[in-house]
Design a protein around this motif. Structure first.
Motif, short mmCIF file in Angstrom:
data_model
loop_
_atom_site.label_atom_id
_atom_site.label_comp_id
_atom_site.label_asym_id
_atom_site.label_seq_id
_atom_site.Cartn_x
_atom_site.Cartn_y
_atom_site.Cartn_z
N ASP A 1 0.81 -1.22 0.00
CA ASP A 1 0.00 0.00 0.00
C ASP A 1 0.84 1.27 0.00
O ASP A 1 0.50 2.26 -0.65
N TYR A 2 1.96 1.25 0.74
CA TYR A 2 2.70 2.51 0.83
C TYR A 2 3.36 2.88 -0.49
O TYR A 2 3.65 4.05 -0.73
N ARG B 1 1.78 2.27 -3.42
CA ARG B 1 0.62 2.87 -4.09
C ARG B 1 0.38 4.29 -3.60
O ARG B 1 0.11 5.19 -4.38
N PHE B 2 0.51 4.45 -2.29
CA PHE B 2 0.29 5.77 -1.72
C PHE B 2 1.38 6.74 -2.19
O PHE B 2 1.10 7.90 -2.49
N ARG C 1 2.85 6.64 -5.01
CA ARG C 1 2.45 7.01 -6.38
C ARG C 1 1.29 8.02 -6.33
O ARG C 1 1.28 9.00 -7.07
N ALA C 2 0.33 7.76 -5.43
CA ALA C 2 -0.83 8.64 -5.34
C ALA C 2 -0.42 10.04 -4.89
O ALA C 2 -1.13 11.01 -5.13
N ARG C 3 0.74 10.14 -4.22
CA ARG C 3 1.21 11.46 -3.81
C ARG C 3 1.98 12.15 -4.93
O ARG C 3 2.50 13.24 -4.76
N GLY C 4 2.12 11.46 -6.06
CA GLY C 4 2.73 12.09 -7.22
C GLY C 4 4.25 12.03 -7.24
O GLY C 4 4.89 12.79 -7.95
N LEU C 5 4.85 11.13 -6.45
CA LEU C 5 6.30 10.98 -6.52
C LEU C 5 6.66 10.36 -7.86
O LEU C 5 5.90 9.56 -8.40
N ASN C 6 7.83 10.71 -8.39
CA ASN C 6 8.20 10.15 -9.68
C ASN C 6 8.71 8.72 -9.51
O ASN C 6 8.99 8.27 -8.40
N ARG D 1 13.82 5.25 -3.54
CA ARG D 1 13.71 5.76 -2.18
C ARG D 1 12.78 4.87 -1.35
O ARG D 1 13.07 4.55 -0.22
N HIS D 2 11.67 4.47 -1.95
CA HIS D 2 10.69 3.72 -1.17
C HIS D 2 10.85 2.21 -1.30
O HIS D 2 10.96 1.51 -0.31
N LYS E 1 14.71 0.46 -0.48
CA LYS E 1 15.10 0.43 0.93
C LYS E 1 14.36 -0.70 1.66
O LYS E 1 14.95 -1.47 2.41
N ASN E 2 13.07 -0.79 1.41
CA ASN E 2 12.29 -1.84 2.06
C ASN E 2 12.68 -3.22 1.56
O ASN E 2 12.55 -4.20 2.28
N VAL F 1 16.02 -4.54 3.43
CA VAL F 1 16.03 -4.93 4.84
C VAL F 1 16.11 -6.45 5.02
O VAL F 1 17.02 -6.95 5.65
#
Ligand SMILES: Nc1ncnc2c1ncn2[C@@H]1O[C@H](COP(=O)(O)OP(=O)(O)O)[C@@H](O)[C@H]1O
Ligand SMILES: [Mg+2]
Lengths: 326, 328
Positions: free
Chosen positions: A218-219, A221-222, A224-229, A236-237, A240-241, A244
């Protein structure tokens, strides 16, 4: 965090005690040390004197304790075959294996992660699918076969790279390095690729699977929904995940690289610890075998510990939950 | 450019979403049309699987493949956006259209501090420096009611409760001041005790800024308290649309009436509860005629043969051959 660290260190020590016991048992009970040291012409008095000197008449637990203390101080016994201290031989051979493992590790991690990320992001692309198919070959071909194929192509057919040995080495203190001469560097290429290939494909497939899983979260998707490229979303997202859980396994891979070096070193007659071990088996050089096994175990335990701590440092959720602080 | 005052923030015309599958094309959104005016809250209700989320995702351009917009138009403030691709659409997300998802526990990246997630969103859309973005991030957190925002900005998501996390999500959705917010079941995953607070917060912030809201929910109670107008969806189609007061007090479509019966409104006693019999049909097994007719208690011959009448964008209220209110 502190309590967890201490607990992990205690666990590691316990494992080391058990490993030491195995090594000691080999050392003490496989073959007869008296036989090995005295040869055919000997008297009962000689034997008894040697038993006393070697401490073989002491109770088991005392012998074990002495062995551990000795091992801790670097006294790993005398090689039957070379008549020199095992520790000295190991130190002499270690640089060759460590340099090979280091280069292989870098190749495996860098290419493994890069290809894993690429094949995850371009999951439907043609190149990504070609890479995935090729990686199946990498996982299924045995290391020695890859080594031999590389030798055949680059050494025999193209005559570009040496097929055995370390090339010229330079001594710096107690360390002999192949990094400083061109023949040393050339000699590194084929063995390090051979050794890296399996781990690289493993890391790549792991990173890909993990990244695809993360990209479904979900994060993402979120984000993307915030308009990050796409770059921010993927690196970045998602990356990193992805890393781990992957870090643990990559850390463990480094231990495997050194352990698996046995095969590569044999194929390329690379004068490292693995080759030493293979030769020791041929000559039933028990002290060398025991010391090698113990060294590998210590290394695995140590890597495990570091990786756990690293995991802890990366993931903020663990930092708080385990320490109970808020 | 037309006059912005009279122009709806969002205007959907005959929106159709298709999912091609091995067994044929599924149509989770079928010819849906509605407008949302600036500052207006449109509630979108319907049972699970009615296509509410699909419609919302289509608007923000986040349909998961293989679902895609197969027809119709989406206009945002006078610009047609349904055909926008890649980076052009990406620029609208967050900047013009904000989105709030259902589960705040999974909406935030667990490895990034909430301040970083706010800052990256603002710097993606606004031409401001990092330090300015950080200042605004603290403000945004204060506005959504995070206590000690300046200190909490460097916290990780897991250090907040579910309700607090949804406040952070709302701050993220609104931080670039979009003109439309799509909130997809924003309280479904939350404790009942904080649901009302979150809805009130969303409503207050959007009212203050004149933000249009598409509030997707299956909770008629939330609609009654929050929305200005309500759109009822059934099996991908719009069943009924109109001002909340009208629709809730005198529903025209039998499905809407059934939905209200199935919602335990506080004012109604338990005895008044009644469920709509059966379940919504699967998309690959839609009945002939009106999709609702097998469950309808006022079904007549025409409903079995003819698809429900079209619900034009500005005429009529329900897509029913025999609307309840209109009969009497
Ligand atoms: N990948 C898919 N393949 C087939 N059907 C799907 C897929 N994704 C969603 N659907 C169907 O689309 C319909 C609409 O889903 P959705 O918009 O999520 O409903 P709602 O949000 O109203 O609960 C559902 O019937 C669902 O089963
Ligand atoms: Mg939904």
């Amino acid at each position: 965090m502190l309590a967890y660290t201490i607990r992990r260190i205690l666990q590691s020590l316990l494992v080391l005690l058990v490993v030491g016991l195995v090594a000691f048992s080999m050392f003490r009970f496989v073959g007869d040390p008296i036989d090995n040291l005295l040869g055919q012409e000997r008297t009962d008095a000689d034997i008894e004197r040697l038993r006393e000197v070697l401490g073989l008449n002491d109770p088991f637990i005392v012998q074990y304790g002495n062995y551990l203390i000795g091992a801790f101080q670097g006294n790993l016994g005398i090689s039957y075959r070379q008549g020199r201290p095992v520790a000295e031989i190991l130190l002499e051979r270690a640089p060759a294996t460590l340099e090979l493992a280091f280069v292989s590790g870098i190749i495996a991690v860098v290419l493994g992660i890069a290809l894993g990320v690429y094949t995850a992001i371009r999951r439907d692309g043609i190149l990504a699918n070609v890479i995935m198919s090729a990686s199946l070959i990498g996982v299924s071909l045995p290391t020695f076969l890859i080594g031999i194929l590389l030798i055949y192509f680059f050494s025999v057919y193209l005559d570009l790279l040496p097929s055995f040995g370390r090339g010229q080495v330079v001594r710096i203190g107690g360390w002999s390095t192949g990094f400083l001469t061109s023949s040393g560097l050339k000699a590194l290429i084929l063995p390090s690729i051979t050794l890296a290939l399996f781990q690289m494909t493993l890391i790549m497939r792991l990173v890909r699977a993990e990244m695809l899983e993360v990209l479904r979260q979900d994060y993402i998707r979120f984000a993307r929904a915030r308009g990050l490229n796409e770059r921010a979303v993927n690196f970045r997202h998602a990356l990193k995940n992805t890393l781990v859980p992957v870090v643990t396994i990559i850390g463990m891979q480094f231990g495997s690289i050194i352990a698996f070096a046995i095969i590569t070193e044999t194929v390329f007659q690379w004068p490292g610890l693995g080759l030493l071990f293979i030769n020791a088996i041929q000559f039933v050089d028990i002290p060398v075998m025991a010391a090698y096994l113990m060294m590998i175990s210590v290394m695995f335990v140590f890597i495990n510990l570091i990786v756990d701590m690293l995991y802890f440092a990366i993931d903020p959720r663990l930092r708080v939950d385990r320490s109970g602080a808020h | 450019m037309k006059d912005l005052q009279t122009e709806p923030t969002l205007s959907i015309r005959n929106l159709t979403v298709d999912i091609p599958t091995r067994h044929g094309i599924l149509r989770p959104v079928d010819q849906v049309s509605y407008d949302i005016q600036p500052g207006e809250i449109l509630g979108v209700v319907g049972e699970s699987g009615a296509g509410k989320s699909m419609a919302g995702n289509a608007v923000i351009g986040l349909l998961n493949r293989p679902a895609h917009i197969a027809g119709g138009e989406i206009w945002l403030g006078g610009t047609r956006i349904d055909a926008l691709k890649g980076d052009a659409m990406r620029r609208l997300r967050g900047k013009k259209i904000g989105m709030v998802f259902q589960d705040p526990l999974t909406s935030l990246n667990p490895l990034l501090q909430i301040g970083d997630q706010l800052v990256e969103t603002m710097t993606a859309h606004l031409d401001i420096s990092m330090s300015e973005a950080r200042k605004r991030a603290i403000q945004a957190l204060e506005e959504v009611g995070i206590p000690a925002a300046a200190a909490r900005i460097d916290s990780y998501p897991h250090e907040f409760s579910g309700g607090m996390r949804q406040r952070v999500v709302i701050a993220l959705a609104l931080c670039a001041e979009p003109s439309l917010v799509i909130a997809d079941e924003p309280t479904t995953a939350l404790d009942v005790s904080v649901q009302a607070q979150i809805i009130a917060l969303l409503k207050r912030l959007c009212r203050e800024r004149g933000t249009a809201v598409m509030l997707i929910t299956h909770d008629m109670g939330v609609i009654a308290e929050t929305a200005d107008r309500v759109a009822v969806m059934y099996a991908g189609r719009l069943a009924e649309i109109g001002p909340v007061r009208d629709v809730l007090t005198a529903p025209h479509h039998p499905y809407t009436r059934g939905l209200m019966g199935a919602t335990p409104l506080a004012s109604q006693g338990k005895a008044r509860l009644h469920q709509i019999p059966g379940a919504m049909p699967r998309l690959d097994a839609l009945p002939d005629g009106c999709a609702f007719h097998p469950r309808c208690d006022c079904v007549q011959g025409k409903c079995r043969q003819n698809p429900a009448p079209d619900l034009a964008a500005d005429a009529g209220r329900s897509a029913c051959w025999y609307p309840v209110g209109a009969l009497v």
